[in-house]
Design a protein around this motif. Structure first.
Motif, PDB file in Angstrom:
ATOM      1  N   ALA A  80      56.382   0.737 -48.765  1.00 42.98           N
ATOM      2  CA  ALA A  80      55.014   0.196 -48.709  1.00 42.98           C
ATOM      3  C   ALA A  80      54.476  -0.282 -50.061  1.00 42.98           C
ATOM      4  O   ALA A  80      53.412  -0.906 -50.112  1.00 42.98           O
ATOM      5  N   GLU A  81      55.185   0.012 -51.163  1.00 44.55           N
ATOM      6  CA  GLU A  81      54.627  -0.391 -52.460  1.00 44.55           C
ATOM      7  C   GLU A  81      54.511  -1.919 -52.484  1.00 44.55           C
ATOM      8  O   GLU A  81      55.374  -2.644 -51.974  1.00 44.55           O
ATOM      9  N   GLN A  82      53.435  -2.377 -53.135  1.00 49.91           N
ATOM     10  CA  GLN A  82      53.027  -3.773 -52.955  1.00 49.91           C
ATOM     11  C   GLN A  82      53.996  -4.798 -53.544  1.00 49.91           C
ATOM     12  O   GLN A  82      53.933  -5.978 -53.173  1.00 49.91           O
ATOM     13  N   ASP A  83      54.874  -4.399 -54.451  1.00 44.89           N
ATOM     14  CA  ASP A  83      55.844  -5.387 -54.955  1.00 44.89           C
ATOM     15  C   ASP A  83      56.834  -5.802 -53.854  1.00 44.89           C
ATOM     16  O   ASP A  83      57.532  -6.813 -54.003  1.00 44.89           O
ATOM     17  N   HIS A  84      56.862  -5.042 -52.760  1.00 44.75           N
ATOM     18  CA  HIS A  84      57.721  -5.403 -51.614  1.00 44.75           C
ATOM     19  C   HIS A  84      56.926  -5.712 -50.353  1.00 44.75           C
ATOM     20  O   HIS A  84      57.411  -6.436 -49.488  1.00 44.75           O
ATOM     21  N   SER A  85      55.754  -5.122 -50.252  1.00 43.59           N
ATOM     22  CA  SER A  85      54.975  -5.300 -49.018  1.00 43.59           C
ATOM     23  C   SER A  85      53.832  -6.304 -49.191  1.00 43.59           C
ATOM     24  O   SER A  85      53.287  -6.803 -48.206  1.00 43.59           O
ATOM     25  N   CYS A 164      66.168  -1.363 -50.735  1.00 44.81           N
ATOM     26  CA  CYS A 164      64.876  -1.521 -51.424  1.00 44.81           C
ATOM     27  C   CYS A 164      64.957  -0.993 -52.869  1.00 44.81           C
ATOM     28  O   CYS A 164      65.844  -1.392 -53.597  1.00 44.81           O
ATOM     29  N   ASP A 165      64.077  -0.077 -53.281  1.00 48.34           N
ATOM     30  CA  ASP A 165      64.123   0.391 -54.676  1.00 48.34           C
ATOM     31  C   ASP A 165      65.405   1.179 -54.997  1.00 48.34           C
ATOM     32  O   ASP A 165      65.881   1.184 -56.145  1.00 48.34           O
ATOM     33  N   PHE A 166      65.897   1.894 -53.987  1.00 40.06           N
ATOM     34  CA  PHE A 166      67.078   2.763 -54.146  1.00 40.06           C
ATOM     35  C   PHE A 166      68.241   1.899 -54.672  1.00 40.06           C
ATOM     36  O   PHE A 166      68.573   0.869 -54.089  1.00 40.06           O
ATOM     37  N   SER A 221      66.130  -4.296 -53.608  1.00 42.06           N
ATOM     38  CA  SER A 221      65.008  -5.240 -53.696  1.00 42.06           C
ATOM     39  C   SER A 221      64.582  -5.542 -55.129  1.00 42.06           C
ATOM     40  O   SER A 221      63.567  -6.203 -55.358  1.00 42.06           O
ATOM     41  N   HIS A 222      65.315  -5.008 -56.102  1.00 39.21           N
ATOM     42  CA  HIS A 222      65.186  -5.435 -57.507  1.00 39.21           C
ATOM     43  C   HIS A 222      66.610  -5.591 -58.057  1.00 39.21           C
ATOM     44  O   HIS A 222      67.448  -4.708 -57.848  1.00 39.21           O
ATOM     45  N   GLY A 223      66.826  -6.671 -58.791  1.00 40.39           N
ATOM     46  CA  GLY A 223      68.121  -6.839 -59.458  1.00 40.39           C
ATOM     47  C   GLY A 223      69.189  -7.396 -58.522  1.00 40.39           C
ATOM     48  O   GLY A 223      68.940  -7.659 -57.340  1.00 40.39           O
TER      49      GLY A 223
HETATM   50 FE1  FEO Z   1      58.509   1.268 -55.417  1.00 42.96          FE
HETATM   51 FE2  FEO Z   1      59.812  -1.773 -56.247  1.00 42.96          FE
HETATM   52  O1  FEO Z   1      58.547  -0.565 -55.609  1.00 42.96           O
END
Ligand code: FEO
Length: 394
Positions: A80-85, A164-166, A221-223
């Motif tokens: 749910a953190e906004q950088d993804h949602s 996602c972040d994991f 969802s990063h990198g």
């Molecule tokens: Fe926990 Fe990339 O947001």
């Protein structure tokens, strides 16, 4: 950013943030970051995995348009953190028939953060599958990486884990896949250190849960995307283990040179003992570097002058940060330099309840260190070194 193909009918459609320099107004991003989002086209249904930080939504929506999608049926929200949602409402505007697919906790967060309504959602359970036609999504709840609602989505036919972040890393790169394995592990270690480290017990359980899956790609969802997931899975296994390196971190501040002299002396002593030592001057430090060293350091010594009758505020904030990260350090202590008095040692000592390490008796030195102080430092460093050698990964 162009749309890029990951596998047949699976596309990367996220945004690269080349200019972002800070996250949460706390963590430096020396190499920018990306917000990855993926489209999966089944023969019946089309799914979108996560979205992007709202200030990058234009680029993201253009990517979706470039794919000429007639529809999006499902927006999978792994976190749910906004950088993804944060761009979910914009996708819903563009594709009003789409439903947000997520777990109950994530749904409750999205209703709070994005003002979505119950009718916007399809709520799923752990292990549930969602067929798209020739492609099947399986939802794997992976809580506390790094929020309570976090989950991963596994694309069964292509063996892709959308985590996602994991397993993520902060780096803006035009490469879809990992190009430099060493560099991505350094980036991912920094990322793990900054937000995942306090949750390593939960991560351990999530890693065990993932073991039953045959994973060809990890698409965070990063990198960049891992084509060789083993490198990041092995790195995480190491970071979440109880093993530490024979390494001592010394975050310090020195106002008039006394604490610096103490730190230099201790640094030499640890070198003599064959122990890696990393003194970090907090007046110019990157907190991400401190977090990274805390991932596997066996020992930490906070070194501070007294100011305003207490520890230096930069050492106080570092002690607070280190305590919040719950590192697996085994030995901790404080060395301090004072002119006329104060309570800095007790202050720092009281700030470390989450660090379950053995405390070596702190050392308080008046003014610039003198011959008798160097003798005390000899004894201090010997006791500290012996404990590191006993408690480290030897
Ligand atoms: Fe926990 Fe990339 O947001």
């Amino acid at each position: 950013m162009a749309v890029r193909k990951l596998t047949e009918d699976v596309f990367s459609v996220g945004a690269i943030d080349w200019d972002r320099k800070m996250f949460d107004d706390l963590i430096p991003l020396p190499d920018g970051t990306s917000y990855n989002s993926y489209v999966i086209m089944g023969s019946d249904k089309t799914a979108l995995i996560d979205t992007v930080e709202p200030n990058k939504k234009e680029e993201f929506l253009n990517n979706l348009k470039a794919l000429n999608l007639k529809k999006i049926d499902y927006i999978i929200s792994n976190h749910a953190e906004q950088d993804h949602s944060g761009s979910i409402p914009d996708v819903l505007k563009l594709y009003p028939m789409a439903k947000v697919v997520t777990n109950a906790k994530c749904k409750s967060f999205l209703k709070e953060f994005l003002l979505l309504k119950d009718e916007d959602f399809i709520e799923i359970k752990d292990g549930e599958e969602l067929p798209l036609g020739g492609k099947t999504l399986k939802f794997i709840f992976t809580p506390w990486v790094h929020w309570p609602e976090t989950m991963s989505t596994y694309l069964i036919e292509d063996k892709i884990l959308f985590s996602c972040d994991f397993f993520g890393s902060h780096r803006a790169t035009s490469h879809l896949f990992v190009e430099d394995e060493h560099r991505v592990i350094v980036d991912a270690k920094r990322y793990y250190a900054e937000i995942m480290m306090p949750f390593r017990v939960s991560i351990r359980k999530n890693m065990e849960k993932l073991e039953q899956y045959n994973i060809n790609y990890i698409a965070p969802s990063h990198g960049p995307v891992y084509q060789n997931p083993k490198i990041i899975l092995d790195a995480y296994r190491n970071w979440i283990s109880e093993d530490v390196e024979k390494k001592v971190l010394i975050p310090y501040i020195s106002m008039h040179g006394s604490t610096k002299r103490i730190v230099e002396y201790l640094t030499d002593k640890f070198v003599d003992e064959g122990i890696e030592v990393i003194p970090i001057n907090l007046s110019v430090a990157d907190v991400g570097q401190i977090a990274m060293e805390l991932v596997d350091a066996a020992g930490v010594i906070f070194a501070t002058p007294y100011v305003l009758a207490g520890a230096h505020p930069l050492v106080v904030s570092t002690a607070y940060f280190a305590n919040a990260l719950r590192p697996k350090v085994k030995v901790v202590s404080i060395v301090a330099s004072y002119g006329w008095g104060g309570v800095g040692v007790k202050q720092i000592q009281g700030m470390l309840p989450n660090i379950k390490a053995e405390l070596v008796e702190p050392l308080l030195i008046k003014g610039y260190p003198k011959a008798e102080d160097f003798k005390k430092l000899d004894k201090f460093s010997k006791v500290f070194s012996d404990k590191i050698k006993k408690g480290g990964a030897l």
